[in-house]
Design a protein around this motif. Structure first.
Motif, PDB file in Angstrom:
ATOM      1  N   LYS A   3      -1.150  13.793   7.162  1.00 48.62           N
ATOM      2  CA  LYS A   3      -1.436  12.716   7.374  1.00 48.62           C
ATOM      3  C   LYS A   3      -3.185  11.806   7.179  1.00 48.62           C
ATOM      4  N   PHE A   4      -3.850  13.779   6.724  1.00 44.60           N
ATOM      5  CA  PHE A   4      -5.367  12.856   6.844  1.00 44.60           C
ATOM      6  C   PHE A   4      -5.603  13.354   4.960  1.00 44.60           C
ATOM      7  N   CYS A   5      -5.880  12.869   4.062  1.00 46.65           N
ATOM      8  CA  CYS A   5      -6.551  13.242   3.096  1.00 46.65           C
ATOM      9  C   CYS A   5      -8.090  13.949   2.710  1.00 46.65           C
ATOM     10  N   PRO A   6      -8.451  14.971   2.977  1.00 46.06           N
ATOM     11  CA  PRO A   6     -10.008  15.576   3.343  1.00 46.06           C
ATOM     12  C   PRO A   6     -10.770  15.035   2.041  1.00 46.06           C
ATOM     13  N   SER A   7     -12.428  15.323   2.169  1.00 47.53           N
ATOM     14  CA  SER A   7     -13.186  14.300   1.129  1.00 47.53           C
ATOM     15  C   SER A   7     -13.239  15.796  -0.362  1.00 47.53           C
ATOM     16  N   SER A  23      -0.611   8.497   0.082  1.00 47.34           N
ATOM     17  CA  SER A  23      -1.163   9.178  -0.721  1.00 47.34           C
ATOM     18  C   SER A  23      -0.053   9.995  -1.218  1.00 47.34           C
ATOM     19  N   VAL A  35     -15.321  20.456  10.379  1.00 46.54           N
ATOM     20  CA  VAL A  35     -15.366  19.342  11.312  1.00 46.54           C
ATOM     21  C   VAL A  35     -13.827  19.369  12.800  1.00 46.54           C
ATOM     22  N   SER A  36     -13.049  18.716  13.215  1.00 49.36           N
ATOM     23  CA  SER A  36     -12.681  18.752  14.328  1.00 49.36           C
ATOM     24  C   SER A  36     -11.221  19.852  13.712  1.00 49.36           C
ATOM     25  N   ARG A  37     -11.184  20.660  14.780  1.00 47.04           N
ATOM     26  CA  ARG A  37      -9.183  21.326  15.416  1.00 47.04           C
ATOM     27  C   ARG A  37      -7.903  20.339  14.399  1.00 47.04           C
ATOM     28  N   GLN A  38      -8.522  19.187  14.996  1.00 49.82           N
ATOM     29  CA  GLN A  38      -7.283  17.812  14.837  1.00 49.82           C
ATOM     30  C   GLN A  38      -7.236  17.542  13.686  1.00 49.82           C
ATOM     31  N   THR A  39      -8.642  17.488  13.211  1.00 46.76           N
ATOM     32  CA  THR A  39      -8.859  17.011  11.506  1.00 46.76           C
ATOM     33  C   THR A  39      -7.752  18.376  11.170  1.00 46.76           C
ATOM     34  N   SER A  47     -14.772  18.465   0.972  1.00 47.40           N
ATOM     35  CA  SER A  47     -14.187  19.690   1.835  1.00 47.40           C
ATOM     36  C   SER A  47     -12.998  20.356   1.794  1.00 47.40           C
ATOM     37  N   ALA A 105      -4.207  17.501  11.114  1.00 42.90           N
ATOM     38  CA  ALA A 105      -3.942  16.196  10.132  1.00 42.90           C
ATOM     39  C   ALA A 105      -4.362  16.624   9.113  1.00 42.90           C
ATOM     40  N   ARG A 139       0.879  -1.271  -0.129  1.00 39.03           N
ATOM     41  CA  ARG A 139       0.431  -0.271   0.209  1.00 39.03           C
ATOM     42  C   ARG A 139       0.898   1.570  -0.170  1.00 39.03           C
TER      43      ARG A 139
END
Lengths: 237, 74
Positions: B46-50, B7, B34-38, B53, B41, B4
């Motif tokens: 660490k996180f790919c938004p939709s 991204s 969304v939350s501040r932690q998001t 978003s 991220a 895997r």
């Protein structure tokens, strides 16, 4: 039973009733505080009143006292009151520092630790015992797990800043973490479910089968919450 | 089964936010729902938004979406 404890009875009963009245007064106090906060203070009052009652009943009937006959109630009461006081002080500070951990991370840590501790204690109690003892220990372990998890979450919610974030609706990252973690746990649950019929070949006892099946569930839960923690810490990408 | 991959999408959310005077992570989080932690991220990759978003972020900073998010070379 012993008679030496009896003269203390009326005083202990009066103390218990007084603690109940204080708890009701605290809970219904006209202050602008969340229900959970007032509930924790009230619960602490009830436990303080309950501690001498437990000590008295056990001492009266079994003629022995220990840390578990009253002392444990005082320890839990102190923890609940401390958590409520901490939550109250954080709520009242306008310059509150936002928690660095997501509430779901704290929740995962609480559940993982509770599961590990309760399962370890259960294994120690039940290992090599008869079926009746195993099943009784099993029921006890479930009750202990629920108590640990509930108290842990109440304390985590009250100490979380801002306190509203503890009950916030999940956003897209929370949903992604949940889906990925559930997928990981599913693999283990499926493998365990498929393996159980092979375990039945060894003709285990009813208790053995129940414990093994529950063990599979516990392991999949551990994988789920460990995955939640990992994805929040390291990311989902 | 191939391993895997992480991204390949990079973003400039942090730089754009810091370029907007006074915009905090909490302001951005509130604007996106969304939350501040998001938001943290997303900024750390660490996180790919939709997609929704991502479009909201681009609109908020008044930039084309490809100026906010870019695809790294393989």
């Amino acid at each position: 039973m012993t008679e030496s404890f009896l003269p203390l009875g009326p005083f202990i009963l009066a103390f218990f009733v007084a603690s109940l009245l204080v708890a009701v007064k605290v809970y219904r106090a006209p202050v602008d505080a969340p229900d959970a906060e007032r509930g924790l203070f009230a619960s602490a009052c009830v436990l303080v009143g309950l501690a001498p009652v437990v000590w008295f009943l056990v001492g009266w009937m079994a003629n022995e006292t220990s840390i578990f006959t009253g002392g444990i109630q005082l320890v839990v009461a102190a923890a609940l009151a401390g958590a409520a006081a901490l939550g109250r002080s954080r709520r009242r500070r306008p310059d509150v520092v936002v928690s660095r951990w997501h509430f779901n991370e704290k929740s995962a840590v609480i559940i993982i630790l509770s599961l590990l501790v309760v399962c370890a204690v259960f294994a120690r109690r039940a290992w090599g015992s008869e079926d009746a003892v195993v099943l009784a220990s099993f029921g006890r372990a479930i009750v202990e797990l629920v108590v640990f998890v509930v108290i842990g979450h109440i304390i985590a919610a009250l100490t979380h800043a801002p306190i509203d974030a503890a009950g916030a609706e999940p956003d897209e990252r929370d949903r992604a973490v949940n889906l990925l973690s559930a997928r990981n746990a599913y693999y283990l649950l499926f493998a365990g479910f498929v393996s159980l019929p092979f375990y039945a070949v060894f003709q285990p006892s009813v208790a053995g089968f129940v414990v093994t099946w529950t063990g599979v569930l516990v392991l999949s839960e551990l994988v789920y919450y460990a995955s939640v923690l990992t994805y929040y810490r390291l990311g989902t990408e | 089964m191939p391993p895997r991959r992480r991204s390949n999408v990079r973003n400039h959310v942090r730089a754009l936010r810091e370029g907007h005077e006074g915009m905090t992570q909490q302001h951005l989080a509130d604007a996106l729902g969304v939350s501040r932690q998001t938001v943290i991220a997303i900024e750390q990759g660490k996180f790919c938004p939709s997609l929704e978003s991502a479009l909201r972020i681009a609109r908020l900073f008044e930039e084309p979406v490809e100026q906010v998010f870019e695809l790294e070379a393989d």
